[in-house]
Design a protein around this motif. Sequence first.
Motif, short mmCIF file in Angstrom:
data_model
loop_
_atom_site.label_atom_id
_atom_site.label_comp_id
_atom_site.label_asym_id
_atom_site.label_seq_id
_atom_site.Cartn_x
_atom_site.Cartn_y
_atom_site.Cartn_z
N VAL A 5 4.20 -2.61 8.36
CA VAL A 5 4.42 -1.19 8.09
C VAL A 5 5.33 -0.64 9.18
O VAL A 5 5.03 -0.77 10.37
CB VAL A 5 3.09 -0.41 8.06
CG1 VAL A 5 3.35 1.07 7.79
CG2 VAL A 5 2.15 -0.99 7.02
N THR A 6 6.45 -0.06 8.79
CA THR A 6 7.40 0.52 9.74
C THR A 6 7.48 2.02 9.52
O THR A 6 7.71 2.49 8.41
CB THR A 6 8.80 -0.10 9.56
OG1 THR A 6 8.72 -1.52 9.76
CG2 THR A 6 9.78 0.49 10.55
N ILE A 7 7.27 2.75 10.59
CA ILE A 7 7.35 4.21 10.55
C ILE A 7 8.62 4.64 11.27
O ILE A 7 8.81 4.35 12.45
CB ILE A 7 6.12 4.85 11.22
CG1 ILE A 7 4.83 4.33 10.56
CG2 ILE A 7 6.19 6.38 11.14
CD1 ILE A 7 3.57 4.77 11.26
N GLY A 8 9.52 5.30 10.55
CA GLY A 8 10.81 5.66 11.12
C GLY A 8 10.87 7.08 11.67
O GLY A 8 10.00 7.90 11.42
N ASN A 9 11.95 7.30 12.47
CA ASN A 9 12.26 8.63 12.98
C ASN A 9 11.13 9.24 13.77
O ASN A 9 10.82 10.44 13.66
CB ASN A 9 12.65 9.56 11.83
CG ASN A 9 13.88 9.07 11.09
OD1 ASN A 9 14.92 8.80 11.71
ND2 ASN A 9 13.76 8.89 9.78
N ALA A 65 6.16 0.02 14.45
CA ALA A 65 5.78 -0.94 13.41
C ALA A 65 4.42 -1.55 13.75
O ALA A 65 4.05 -1.69 14.92
CB ALA A 65 6.83 -2.04 13.29
N PHE A 66 3.70 -1.88 12.70
CA PHE A 66 2.44 -2.58 12.89
C PHE A 66 2.20 -3.48 11.67
O PHE A 66 2.83 -3.31 10.62
CB PHE A 66 1.27 -1.63 13.11
CG PHE A 66 0.99 -0.69 11.96
CD1 PHE A 66 0.10 -1.03 10.94
CD2 PHE A 66 1.61 0.56 11.90
CE1 PHE A 66 -0.16 -0.17 9.90
CE2 PHE A 66 1.35 1.43 10.86
CZ PHE A 66 0.46 1.07 9.85
N THR A 67 1.29 -4.42 11.82
CA THR A 67 0.93 -5.30 10.71
C THR A 67 -0.54 -5.16 10.38
O THR A 67 -1.36 -4.85 11.25
CB THR A 67 1.22 -6.78 11.03
OG1 THR A 67 0.41 -7.19 12.13
CG2 THR A 67 2.68 -7.01 11.36
N VAL A 68 -0.85 -5.36 9.12
CA VAL A 68 -2.24 -5.44 8.67
C VAL A 68 -2.40 -6.72 7.87
O VAL A 68 -1.45 -7.19 7.23
CB VAL A 68 -2.64 -4.22 7.81
CG1 VAL A 68 -2.66 -2.95 8.66
CG2 VAL A 68 -1.72 -4.05 6.62
N LYS A 69 -3.59 -7.28 7.91
CA LYS A 69 -3.90 -8.47 7.13
C LYS A 69 -4.81 -8.05 5.98
O LYS A 69 -5.84 -7.42 6.19
CB LYS A 69 -4.56 -9.54 8.00
CG LYS A 69 -3.62 -10.09 9.06
CD LYS A 69 -4.30 -11.13 9.92
CE LYS A 69 -3.33 -11.67 10.98
NZ LYS A 69 -3.97 -12.66 11.88
N GLN A 70 -4.40 -8.44 4.77
CA GLN A 70 -5.14 -8.04 3.59
C GLN A 70 -5.55 -9.28 2.78
O GLN A 70 -4.85 -10.30 2.81
CB GLN A 70 -4.27 -7.12 2.72
CG GLN A 70 -3.90 -5.81 3.40
CD GLN A 70 -3.05 -4.92 2.52
OE1 GLN A 70 -2.07 -5.35 1.95
NE2 GLN A 70 -3.44 -3.65 2.43
N PRO A 71 -6.67 -9.19 2.05
CA PRO A 71 -7.11 -10.34 1.25
C PRO A 71 -6.07 -10.72 0.20
O PRO A 71 -5.47 -9.86 -0.43
CB PRO A 71 -8.41 -9.85 0.61
CG PRO A 71 -8.33 -8.36 0.66
CD PRO A 71 -7.56 -8.03 1.90
N VAL A 72 -5.88 -12.03 0.01
CA VAL A 72 -4.84 -12.49 -0.89
C VAL A 72 -5.15 -12.19 -2.34
O VAL A 72 -4.25 -12.00 -3.16
CB VAL A 72 -4.59 -14.01 -0.66
CG1 VAL A 72 -5.79 -14.83 -1.09
CG2 VAL A 72 -3.34 -14.48 -1.37
N GLY A 73 -6.44 -12.13 -2.71
CA GLY A 73 -6.80 -11.83 -4.10
C GLY A 73 -7.86 -12.79 -4.61
O GLY A 73 -8.69 -13.30 -3.84
N VAL A 74 -7.83 -13.05 -5.90
CA VAL A 74 -8.79 -13.97 -6.50
C VAL A 74 -8.39 -15.40 -6.16
O VAL A 74 -7.23 -15.78 -6.33
CB VAL A 74 -8.84 -13.80 -8.03
CG1 VAL A 74 -9.88 -14.75 -8.64
CG2 VAL A 74 -9.16 -12.36 -8.40
N CYS A 75 -9.35 -16.18 -5.69
CA CYS A 75 -9.06 -17.55 -5.24
C CYS A 75 -9.75 -18.57 -6.14
O CYS A 75 -10.92 -18.42 -6.49
CB CYS A 75 -9.56 -17.75 -3.81
SG CYS A 75 -8.82 -16.62 -2.61
N GLY A 109 -4.55 -7.13 13.13
CA GLY A 109 -3.10 -7.04 13.01
C GLY A 109 -2.49 -6.83 14.39
O GLY A 109 -3.16 -6.98 15.41
N ASP A 110 -1.21 -6.48 14.41
CA ASP A 110 -0.49 -6.28 15.67
C ASP A 110 0.32 -4.99 15.63
O ASP A 110 0.78 -4.56 14.56
CB ASP A 110 0.49 -7.44 15.92
CG ASP A 110 -0.22 -8.76 16.10
OD1 ASP A 110 -0.97 -8.91 17.08
OD2 ASP A 110 -0.03 -9.65 15.25
#
Length: 517
Positions: free
Chosen positions: A510-514, A169-179, A157-158
């Motif tokens: 994901v955004t973390i405020g304050n 803020a940061f990003t995570v990559k998660q599995p989409v699910g059943v394919c 992620g970034d």
Amino acid sequence: MIGFRYIRARLSRPGFPSGSYTHPARKMSSQLKDQTLFKEQAFIGGKFVDAASGATFVVTNPATGDKIGSAAEMDVGDLQRAIDTAAAAFKTFRKTSGRARARMIRAWYDLTVANTEDLGRLITLENGKTLAEAKGEVTYAASFMEWFSEEAPRVYGDVIPASNGVNRAFTVKQPVGVCGIITPWNFPAAMITRKVAAAVAAGCTVVVKPDAETPYTALALAELARRAGIPDGVINIVTTSKNLQTVGKELCSSPKIKKISFTGSTNVGKLLMDQASSTLKKCSFELGGNSPFIVFDDVDLDLAVEAAVLSKFRGTGQTCVCANRFFVHAAVYDAFAAKLTAAVAKFRIGNGFDAGVTHGPLIHGRALAKVQDHVDDATAKGATVTIGGAPAAALGANFFEPTVVTGVTQDMKIASEETFGPIAALFKFTTEDEVVELANSVEVGLASYLMTNDVSRVWRIAEGLEFGMVGVNTGAISDAATPFGGVKYSGFGREGSKYGIEEYVTIKSVTIGNIGL
């Protein structure tokens, strides 16, 4: 026209080389070093199972027409059981670490390489390609396991600087699910591993529907995945023949399936996309092609012919990236045609298990009929066959002579339709602008090829071609390290490479405020 020679099938031993054939009525597994790799049941939840109805369908050898064995005729109820199993397994599997998944896929790779001979024999038996080419496919298929075992721990992620200065803020990559994975018969191993290895590396679970012509390779790969320690329910294989439409529709419309990956024809791809739209699934489709192969007058013609043979006649012309339309500069047209015809004359067609055979049968009678139709249409409109051009009926019902056709024009079917067979159709051109326009005149855009020694021309033509892949001075472009996919009616999404795993993840921010200053 140059004559054509081929190796006649051994009618007394139609499936295997001399001394190793067992009549189809006996267990086919006796022909494998590891007899347990031959499976005639579907694979759900880590177990090989029959269809609930007990129904089966027959699988035949395209070279001989003989029965190989049977496979489970699964219906929508069986499919739902597989989907439910995959959905349950996903709850746990998604939490495994990338490193843990990497070890599983690497073990699967090691077992696949160790069983190359048996997997190759299964491919030759049900697909028809020569044993040497089949074993080459196994190596290619395994390369995707190796590649994605290395990508699994690196789904990064970034960290993103927020605009207001007090948030983070940061990003995570998660599995989409059943394919849902739907694969064709022409690469019964590689089309599965290219998709499934990426999905498993991302943390997804899968339900695979292999083509009814070639179920045994898929089932053998599932057995190897089980041995590799890939958890029960992560990989599921559902086989069907007569229930294809209902099973395919349910796979696309089920809300528990979050992604569909399909390799096949454009028409079927459009249907599946429509069926998947009701649940807004993530989709990646690798669809039909009509690949141009452009030969300029500055290239070494021997190199061009070598690349042409590799691109056009691999798998007896039954690959989605096969050159379909050869555009040859007028200054070298006759010389190229003569050299290509001479190269094709060296081919030997026959049963893929027989020594000396270079090319096997087409997959079934419908494929042969299309090839014949394209030849007949071209010759009726003025084209000339320099070699081949007819069924090799002495070998069996599905054999067609590798063919070179000259004097091909835009009004012929082969100019706009993908042949998917062993015909090299030669068009003539004179200018760059003309050939780029001709190459781009079709509605599909998968692979394309360019032969030239002019570096500036390479850039101009490669950028001008409306295709997802361009091979320059080579007929081999498929590699686990490079992205595979098309544009226009050839679909969307990429397989292999660092981009392939992206098709099986979603991005969460994901955004973390304050935070304060």
